[in-house]
Scaffold this motif. Structure first.
Motif, PDB file in Angstrom:
ATOM      1  N   VAL A   6       0.868  -1.180   0.000  1.00  0.00           N
ATOM      2  CA  VAL A   6       0.000   0.000   0.000  1.00  0.00           C
ATOM      3  C   VAL A   6       0.902   1.225   0.000  1.00  0.00           C
ATOM      4  CG1 VAL A   6      -1.965   1.120   1.101  1.00  0.00           C
ATOM      5  CG2 VAL A   6      -1.610  -1.345   1.405  1.00  0.00           C
ATOM      6  N   SER A  32      -4.127   3.502  -2.589  1.00  0.00           N
ATOM      7  CA  SER A  32      -4.917   4.271  -1.627  1.00  0.00           C
ATOM      8  C   SER A  32      -5.419   3.341  -0.530  1.00  0.00           C
ATOM      9  CB  SER A  32      -6.113   4.934  -2.324  1.00  0.00           C
ATOM     10  OG  SER A  32      -7.036   3.935  -2.766  1.00  0.00           O
ATOM     11  N   GLY A  33      -5.923   3.934   0.549  1.00  0.00           N
ATOM     12  CA  GLY A  33      -6.481   3.124   1.620  1.00  0.00           C
ATOM     13  C   GLY A  33      -7.706   2.355   1.175  1.00  0.00           C
ATOM     14  N   HIS A  34      -8.550   3.010   0.370  1.00  0.00           N
ATOM     15  CA  HIS A  34      -9.763   2.354  -0.123  1.00  0.00           C
ATOM     16  C   HIS A  34      -9.410   1.137  -0.984  1.00  0.00           C
ATOM     17  CE1 HIS A  34     -13.933   2.034  -1.473  1.00  0.00           C
ATOM     18  NE2 HIS A  34     -13.472   1.899  -2.698  1.00  0.00           N
ATOM     19  N   LEU A  37      -8.168  -1.774   1.284  1.00  0.00           N
ATOM     20  CA  LEU A  37      -9.235  -2.481   1.997  1.00  0.00           C
ATOM     21  C   LEU A  37     -10.037  -3.360   1.044  1.00  0.00           C
ATOM     22  CD1 LEU A  37     -10.388   0.425   4.343  1.00  0.00           C
ATOM     23  CD2 LEU A  37      -9.041  -1.578   4.960  1.00  0.00           C
ATOM     24  N   LEU A  53       2.397  -1.255   4.623  1.00  0.00           N
ATOM     25  CA  LEU A  53       1.472  -0.129   4.660  1.00  0.00           C
ATOM     26  C   LEU A  53       2.187   1.201   4.875  1.00  0.00           C
ATOM     27  CD1 LEU A  53      -1.447   1.014   4.863  1.00  0.00           C
ATOM     28  CD2 LEU A  53      -1.386   0.404   7.298  1.00  0.00           C
ATOM     29  N   ARG A  60      -6.971   8.553   2.995  1.00  0.00           N
ATOM     30  CA  ARG A  60      -7.148   8.412   4.437  1.00  0.00           C
ATOM     31  C   ARG A  60      -5.812   8.093   5.074  1.00  0.00           C
ATOM     32  NH1 ARG A  60     -11.482   3.756   4.714  1.00  0.00           N
ATOM     33  NH2 ARG A  60     -12.281   4.941   2.949  1.00  0.00           N
ATOM     34  N   GLY A  62      -2.905   6.276   7.096  1.00  0.00           N
ATOM     35  CA  GLY A  62      -2.557   4.870   7.205  1.00  0.00           C
ATOM     36  C   GLY A  62      -2.911   4.262   8.547  1.00  0.00           C
ATOM     37  N   GLU A  64      -5.646   4.815  10.197  1.00  0.00           N
ATOM     38  CA  GLU A  64      -7.048   4.395  10.072  1.00  0.00           C
ATOM     39  C   GLU A  64      -7.150   3.104   9.261  1.00  0.00           C
ATOM     40  OE1 GLU A  64     -11.253   5.742   7.980  1.00  0.00           O
ATOM     41  OE2 GLU A  64      -9.596   7.177   8.076  1.00  0.00           O
ATOM     42  N   VAL A  65      -6.343   3.006   8.199  1.00  0.00           N
ATOM     43  CA  VAL A  65      -6.358   1.794   7.379  1.00  0.00           C
ATOM     44  C   VAL A  65      -5.926   0.588   8.214  1.00  0.00           C
ATOM     45  CG1 VAL A  65      -5.370   0.655   5.354  1.00  0.00           C
ATOM     46  CG2 VAL A  65      -5.932   3.089   5.265  1.00  0.00           C
ATOM     47  N   CYS A  66      -4.892   0.755   9.021  1.00  0.00           N
ATOM     48  CA  CYS A  66      -4.424  -0.338   9.878  1.00  0.00           C
ATOM     49  C   CYS A  66      -5.523  -0.766  10.846  1.00  0.00           C
ATOM     50  CB  CYS A  66      -3.182   0.092  10.643  1.00  0.00           C
ATOM     51  SG  CYS A  66      -2.526  -1.173  11.756  1.00  0.00           S
ATOM     52  N   ARG A  68      -8.732  -0.480  10.486  1.00  0.00           N
ATOM     53  CA  ARG A  68      -9.802  -1.184   9.758  1.00  0.00           C
ATOM     54  C   ARG A  68      -9.367  -2.597   9.367  1.00  0.00           C
ATOM     55  NH1 ARG A  68     -14.042   1.855   7.361  1.00  0.00           N
ATOM     56  NH2 ARG A  68     -14.031   4.020   8.021  1.00  0.00           N
TER      57      ARG A  68
END
Length: 240
Positions: A6, A32-34, A37, A53, A60, A62, A64-66, A68
């Motif tokens: 990512v 991207s984060g989207h 995911l 990552l 968004r 990283g 927040e991505v982690c 999620r």
């Protein structure tokens, strides 16, 4: 071994994909984060063994991505970022990252870290038929915390709490008597950093004390954080 990269910097990503490919990795690049995911949604293919990552993503953060990823998957996550400060490291690890590597890094070290977390992830993976046990209720000082139904009772009386109040109480009740640092509380309950948010935590602690009506239940440890007192203290004033 399948690996999800990512990274929004095309130059950095291209170099990594080339090197990882030469070492036998099958790499999917998410920009991207989207997109990351979406890539982790089970699709019948071999699951990813590791996620690399970056934190500076265009859509968004990283962190927040982690968070999620960790809410839905046990895939090992290595944060690879230019953020070298200690607060970011602690925050990332508290969110569930398995490792944290700062740029610039040595490629040999990164490869070693990838293999290390992949081995740990494989060892920790449950058998396909194994179902994770439902979390049992937490009990302390006449309080029962049902984590499955997100219900709290005090001596049999239902106590309605907000989402953050419930998460805060459940965290403190996991280990009565143990002091939870403010930084850790914010990482696990708010999924954000502590700095500048002190008033928010004080307000939620005050609201919990009022709703639960148990004097001295949550004690402030000056300059450190908070803890849940497992037994009613004798002849002491409630913590402030």
């Amino acid at each position: 071994m399948r690996l999800l990269l990512v990274e929004d910097d095309e130059r950095v990503a291209a170099a990594l994909v080339a090197v990882l490919g030469r070492h036998g990795f099958q790499v999917r690049h998410a920009r991207s984060g989207h997109e990351a995911l979406d890539a982790l949604v089970p699709d019948g293919n071999e699951p990813y063994r590791v996620v690399l990552l970056d934190l500076g993503l265009p859509d968004r953060d990283g962190f927040e991505v982690c968070s999620r990823i960790r809410a839905h998957s046990g895939v090992p996550v290595i944060m690879v970022t230019a953020r070298a400060d200690v607060r970011s490291r602690i925050h990332g690890l508290n969110l569930g990252a398995d490792d944290y590597v700062t740029k610039p890094y040595d490629m040999g070290e990164l490869l070693a870290r990838i293999h290390a977390v992949a081995r740990r992830g494989l060892a920790a993976a449950p058998e396909p038929t194994e179902q994770p046990p439902a979390p049992g209720p937490l009990e302390a000082r006449g309080i029962s915390i049902d984590r499955e139904r997100r219900r709290v009772t005090v001596h049999g009386r239902d106590v309605p709490l907000t989402r953050k109040e419930f998460d805060l109480l459940a965290l403190l009740a996991q280990s009565p008597g143990v002091v939870y640092r403010r930084e850790q509380i914010f990482s696990e309950v708010w999924r954000s950093g502590w700095e500048g948010n002190g008033r928010t935590l004080e307000v939620h602690i005050g609201s919990l004390r009022t709703k639960l009506a148990l004097p001295g239940l949550v004690e402030a440890v000056r300059g450190v954080g908070y803890r849940l007192i497992p037994e009613q203290p004798a002849d002491t004033e409630p913590g402030r």
